[in-house]
Scaffold this active site. Structure first.
Site, mmCIF file in Angstrom:
data_model
loop_
_atom_site.group_PDB
_atom_site.id
_atom_site.type_symbol
_atom_site.label_atom_id
_atom_site.label_comp_id
_atom_site.label_asym_id
_atom_site.label_seq_id
_atom_site.Cartn_x
_atom_site.Cartn_y
_atom_site.Cartn_z
ATOM 1 N N CYS A 2 73.906 -2.815 0.567
ATOM 2 C CA CYS A 2 73.675 -2.808 -0.884
ATOM 3 C C CYS A 2 74.682 -1.905 -1.588
ATOM 4 O O CYS A 2 75.147 -0.915 -1.030
ATOM 5 C CB CYS A 2 72.295 -2.265 -1.194
ATOM 6 S SG CYS A 2 70.987 -3.102 -0.338
ATOM 7 N N ARG A 27 81.253 -5.037 0.994
ATOM 8 C CA ARG A 27 80.263 -4.311 1.793
ATOM 9 C C ARG A 27 79.238 -5.255 2.414
ATOM 10 O O ARG A 27 78.512 -4.863 3.316
ATOM 11 C CB ARG A 27 79.535 -3.289 0.912
ATOM 12 C CG ARG A 27 80.435 -2.186 0.405
ATOM 13 C CD ARG A 27 79.808 -1.480 -0.757
ATOM 14 N NE ARG A 27 78.634 -0.726 -0.395
ATOM 15 C CZ ARG A 27 78.630 0.567 -0.127
ATOM 16 N NH1 ARG A 27 79.749 1.256 -0.182
ATOM 17 N NH2 ARG A 27 77.527 1.196 0.193
ATOM 18 N N TRP A 73 71.587 -6.417 0.176
ATOM 19 C CA TRP A 73 71.618 -6.906 1.555
ATOM 20 C C TRP A 73 70.186 -6.741 2.035
ATOM 21 O O TRP A 73 69.710 -5.616 2.217
ATOM 22 C CB TRP A 73 72.590 -6.055 2.367
ATOM 23 C CG TRP A 73 72.913 -6.588 3.726
ATOM 24 C CD1 TRP A 73 73.847 -7.531 4.035
ATOM 25 C CD2 TRP A 73 72.321 -6.197 4.968
ATOM 26 N NE1 TRP A 73 73.873 -7.749 5.387
ATOM 27 C CE2 TRP A 73 72.951 -6.947 5.994
ATOM 28 C CE3 TRP A 73 71.318 -5.291 5.335
ATOM 29 C CZ2 TRP A 73 72.615 -6.816 7.337
ATOM 30 C CZ3 TRP A 73 70.986 -5.164 6.677
ATOM 31 C CH2 TRP A 73 71.627 -5.912 7.655
ATOM 32 N N ASN A 99 69.875 1.547 -3.451
ATOM 33 C CA ASN A 99 70.560 1.294 -2.192
ATOM 34 C C ASN A 99 69.907 2.212 -1.160
ATOM 35 O O ASN A 99 69.875 3.419 -1.353
ATOM 36 C CB ASN A 99 72.051 1.627 -2.376
ATOM 37 C CG ASN A 99 72.851 1.477 -1.104
ATOM 38 O OD1 ASN A 99 72.352 0.924 -0.134
ATOM 39 N ND2 ASN A 99 74.087 1.950 -1.119
ATOM 40 N N GLY A 100 69.362 1.638 -0.084
ATOM 41 C CA GLY A 100 68.730 2.470 0.940
ATOM 42 C C GLY A 100 67.411 1.858 1.392
ATOM 43 O O GLY A 100 67.091 0.710 1.056
ATOM 44 N N GLU A 473 87.074 -5.694 21.797
ATOM 45 C CA GLU A 473 87.380 -5.761 20.372
ATOM 46 C C GLU A 473 87.806 -7.181 19.971
ATOM 47 O O GLU A 473 87.396 -7.703 18.929
ATOM 48 C CB GLU A 473 88.458 -4.726 20.016
ATOM 49 C CG GLU A 473 88.971 -4.782 18.593
ATOM 50 C CD GLU A 473 87.889 -4.627 17.520
ATOM 51 O OE1 GLU A 473 86.741 -4.264 17.842
ATOM 52 O OE2 GLU A 473 88.206 -4.921 16.356
ATOM 53 N N LYS A 477 85.953 -9.559 17.170
ATOM 54 C CA LYS A 477 86.654 -10.177 16.024
ATOM 55 C C LYS A 477 86.333 -11.663 15.949
ATOM 56 O O LYS A 477 85.985 -12.181 14.899
ATOM 57 C CB LYS A 477 88.176 -10.030 16.149
ATOM 58 C CG LYS A 477 88.826 -8.732 15.767
ATOM 59 C CD LYS A 477 88.608 -8.245 14.383
ATOM 60 C CE LYS A 477 87.326 -7.556 14.241
ATOM 61 N NZ LYS A 477 87.029 -6.227 14.374
ATOM 62 N N GLU A 480 82.486 -12.416 15.135
ATOM 63 C CA GLU A 480 81.918 -12.022 13.840
ATOM 64 C C GLU A 480 82.412 -12.879 12.687
ATOM 65 O O GLU A 480 81.711 -13.047 11.702
ATOM 66 C CB GLU A 480 82.093 -10.530 13.543
ATOM 67 C CG GLU A 480 83.474 -10.075 13.212
ATOM 68 C CD GLU A 480 83.538 -8.574 12.919
ATOM 69 O OE1 GLU A 480 82.603 -8.009 12.347
ATOM 70 O OE2 GLU A 480 84.571 -7.966 13.280
ATOM 71 N N HIS A 496 80.586 -11.849 39.627
ATOM 72 C CA HIS A 496 79.273 -11.301 39.984
ATOM 73 C C HIS A 496 78.151 -11.909 39.149
ATOM 74 O O HIS A 496 77.076 -11.340 39.050
ATOM 75 C CB HIS A 496 79.292 -9.775 39.855
ATOM 76 C CG HIS A 496 80.248 -9.136 40.813
ATOM 77 N ND1 HIS A 496 80.024 -9.087 42.165
ATOM 78 C CD2 HIS A 496 81.465 -8.575 40.620
ATOM 79 C CE1 HIS A 496 81.046 -8.501 42.776
ATOM 80 N NE2 HIS A 496 81.943 -8.187 41.844
ATOM 81 N N LYS A 591 80.006 -4.501 5.382
ATOM 82 C CA LYS A 591 81.151 -3.660 5.728
ATOM 83 C C LYS A 591 80.700 -2.245 6.054
ATOM 84 O O LYS A 591 81.166 -1.624 6.993
ATOM 85 C CB LYS A 591 82.133 -3.648 4.549
ATOM 86 C CG LYS A 591 83.378 -2.821 4.790
ATOM 87 C CD LYS A 591 84.286 -3.497 5.780
ATOM 88 C CE LYS A 591 85.540 -2.717 6.096
ATOM 89 N NZ LYS A 591 86.164 -3.199 7.339
#
Ligand code: M6R
Length: 596
Positions: A2, A27, A73, A99-100, A473, A477, A480, A496, A591
């Site tokens: 948010c 974000r 969000w 926000n929170g 990494e 990428k 996502e 294995h 973000k």
């Protein structure tokens, strides 16, 4: 996650708030809303989805000089118009964005709001209803807000409008970012400097449990108990050009291609006029005198931390452990006698890292943050900071911050105790050149993404040693932004169990940059080929073979992750592009992850 924006001043607020919200889009969010104070009334408009839908819905005839906006969000309640912010108190007197996360929502509802009809499923609505309740009971507005703050458990950055006082914008903060922006004839509030940078570069840092009263000419900061706080604003050195896409179709592509410049910038920031590394002696002293470094991070920053461990152990012989922040909080490893904590966070606001930091501070250990955001929580609350100098990273998928983190870790490791003879800055400038040449091969990455990835359900990146960390990494990428299920796997471990997942045409991408593991990884690639996998190899020239799809010019092996990741970033970008995905704002992601 948010984001909030508030403005009070002399210009029509709608465009300022909308532009601010657009700057916060990176974000991550799923709905957005705006409130404008006009003619003793409050106009509210909310929309599910993107800000352009909100833009289209806004009544253009409304003009006001005080307003608040929000990107949400979803945490409590699904992303829909009702749950999106702003929220209003029962009589409509107070309007608020938040926000929170409020943790004691149920308790507060039962204690104070029994007869109050709630309109949404959010924790936020409780806050605005509580303020109105305390005002109705006779408290002045600022006391009612501070009283409400003292009842709340959890995190909040708030911007509040009172319909009966259209000359004041209120704010409050706890455990989630909030800044006040100082203008000439106007003032602003936001969770991120980015939303205000087009209007001002002078900011007041707001600390936890602080309350704000903002008019067009003043910003007053108070403690939760009402004492006035005196604080000077600081000047942010963000260039507005850096926050624009320019001619690039996506921020991610721009940020991938900025990497050579970022590496050069880091070299210049961390060396003096004689080319010697310049890091504060206090930092070096603390790192040298600890007996183990604990790196705490999440996501991409965690992957950079894994490479950092290699540097600390191989270059400076300093034992290092890398722990995912959200795991550390509830399952702390047995600590060494004299640990030092290193937080790696692009945003400097990741809630999981902040939780670890507050625990560690209580224990009295030394702390250092590597971050891209000056003034962020993890920047401010530690003993030492090293900046990444990567410039604003807007795309949700982190690219240039990852390589910047690795470069700064290498510089730090080499200045603690350079037992391995390596001139890191000289190697980094070679790397910047190699990155540049990798960035000129885009058509190749696009056709490889088309051939191997676009029509695949799943994919593997495999490698050994340092290459394995790059595989982690690389796979993050790809998954996502393209939503192709991808695993980064140690090449030798496949047999294995995981090799059972290899089917005809499953893409397996091998990364090979290290001489000592070259032949072993190649054997593992042949094993999956024998089971039908469509294989592709990214290798460094000195270990390459003619059939390798991507060959990278030689760089120092220890620093090879800095270049090996570049083709993988492009492959992810083009796979997502060809699949028509929303590259800069992938689904479900934010973000800046400001909730635990
Ligand atoms: O801001 P931080 O570096 O603390 O963020 C950590 C992760 O949330 C972040 O790296 C995330 O994994 C990115 N989406 C990866 O591209």
């Amino acid at each position: 996650m948010c984001g909030i924006v508030g403005y009070i001043g002399f210009k029509d607020v709608k465009e300022i708030i909308l532009r601010g919200l657009e700057k916060l889009e990176y974000r991550g969010y799923d709905s957005a809303g705006i409130a404008v104070a006009y003619n003793n009334n409050i106009y509210i408009c909310k929309e599910k989805g993107r800000i352009y839908s909100l833009r289209e819905s806004i009544d253009r005839s409304i003009t006001g000089y005080l307003g608040i906006g929000h990107t949400r969000w979803a945490t409590h309640g699904e992303p829909n118009k009702t749950n999106s912010h702003p929220h209003q108190s029962s009589t409509g007197r107070f309007t608020l964005v938040h926000n929170g996360i409020i943790e004691n929502e149920e308790e507060l509802k039962n204690k104070y709001l029994q007869g109050v009809k709630l309109n949404s499923d959010t924790d936020t609505e409780i806050i605005v209803q509580l303020i109105e309740k305390f005002v109705n009971e006779g408290e002045p507005v600022d006391l009612a807000i501070r009283h409400t703050m003292s009842e709340l458990k959890g995190s909040y950055a708030l911007a509040i409008i009172d319909k009966e006082d259209m000359d004041t914008l209120y704010g409050a903060k706890n455990k989630t970012p909030l800044l006040a922006g100082k203008g000439d004839g106007f003032n602003m509030l936001s969770s991120d400097a980015m939303a205000m940078i087009d209007y001002t570069n002078l900011f007041y840092e707001i600390k936890d449990k602080e309350f704000l009263k903002v008019t067009k000419d003043s910003i007053e900061i108070f403690t939760i108990s009402g004492e006035k706080v005196t604080r000077k604003p600081y000047k942010a050195d963000i260039d507005t050009i850096d926050t624009e896409k320019g001619t690039y179709p996506h921020y991610m592509l721009k940020e991938i291609e900025e990497q050579p410049f970022v590496i050069r910038k880091i070299i210049s920031e961390y060396t003096d006029e004689n080319g010697n590394i310049k890091i504060s002696p206090d930092i070096l002293q603390d790192v040298r005198s600890c007996n183990k470094v604990y790196i705490i991070a999440c996501g991409t920053s965690y992957h950079a931390g894994l490479i950092g461990k290699q540097f600390f152990e191989k270059i400076s012989k300093k034992p290092t452990e890398v722990v995912i922040a959200s795991e550390f909080i509830y399952n702390m490893p047995l600590l060494s006698e004299k640990p030092m904590f290193m937080f790696i966070s692009q945003s400097g606001e990741t809630a999981d890292c902040i939780s670890v930091l507050s625990k560690i501070k209580d224990m009295g250990y030394k702390t250092l943050t590597l971050t891209n955001v000056k003034g962020s929580t993890l920047y401010r609350e530690v003993d030492h900071t090293l900046l990444l100098h990567a410039g604003p990273e807007i795309a949700v998928a982190s690219t240039k911050a990852y390589t910047a983190q690795i470069a700064v870790l290498a510089i730090l490791a080499s200045s603690i105790d350079n037992r391995v003879n390596i001139d890191v800055c000289k190697e980094l400038s070679i790397i910047a050149n190699v990155m540049e040449s990798l960035c000129s091969d885009k058509e190749k990455y696009k056709s490889l993404a088309e051939k191997y990835l676009v029509n695949s359900r799943n994919c593997f990146y495999i490698g050994r040693s340092m290459d394995y960390h790059v595989c982690l990494e690389a796979s993050l990428k790809l998954k996502e932004i393209s939503y192709i299920q991808t695993e980064g796997f140690p090449a030798g471990e496949l047999k294995h169990g995981t090799i059972a997942l290899i089917e005809k045409n499953t893409p397996v991408i091998g990364i090979i940059t290290q001489e000592k593991i070259n032949l072993n990884t190649r054997s593992n690639i042949r094993e999956v080929e024998a089971r039908g996998a469509a294989t592709m190899i990214i290798s460094m020239k000195k270990v390459s073979q003619d059939t390798d799809a991507i060959v990278i010019d030689n760089v120092n092996e220890l620093l090879s992750p800095l270049v090996a990741i570049i083709p993988a970033q492009y492959l992810a970008y083009y796979a997502a592009l060809l699949k028509g995905c929303d590259i800069d704002k992938p689904r479900n992601l934010a973000k800046s992850v400001t909730v635990e």
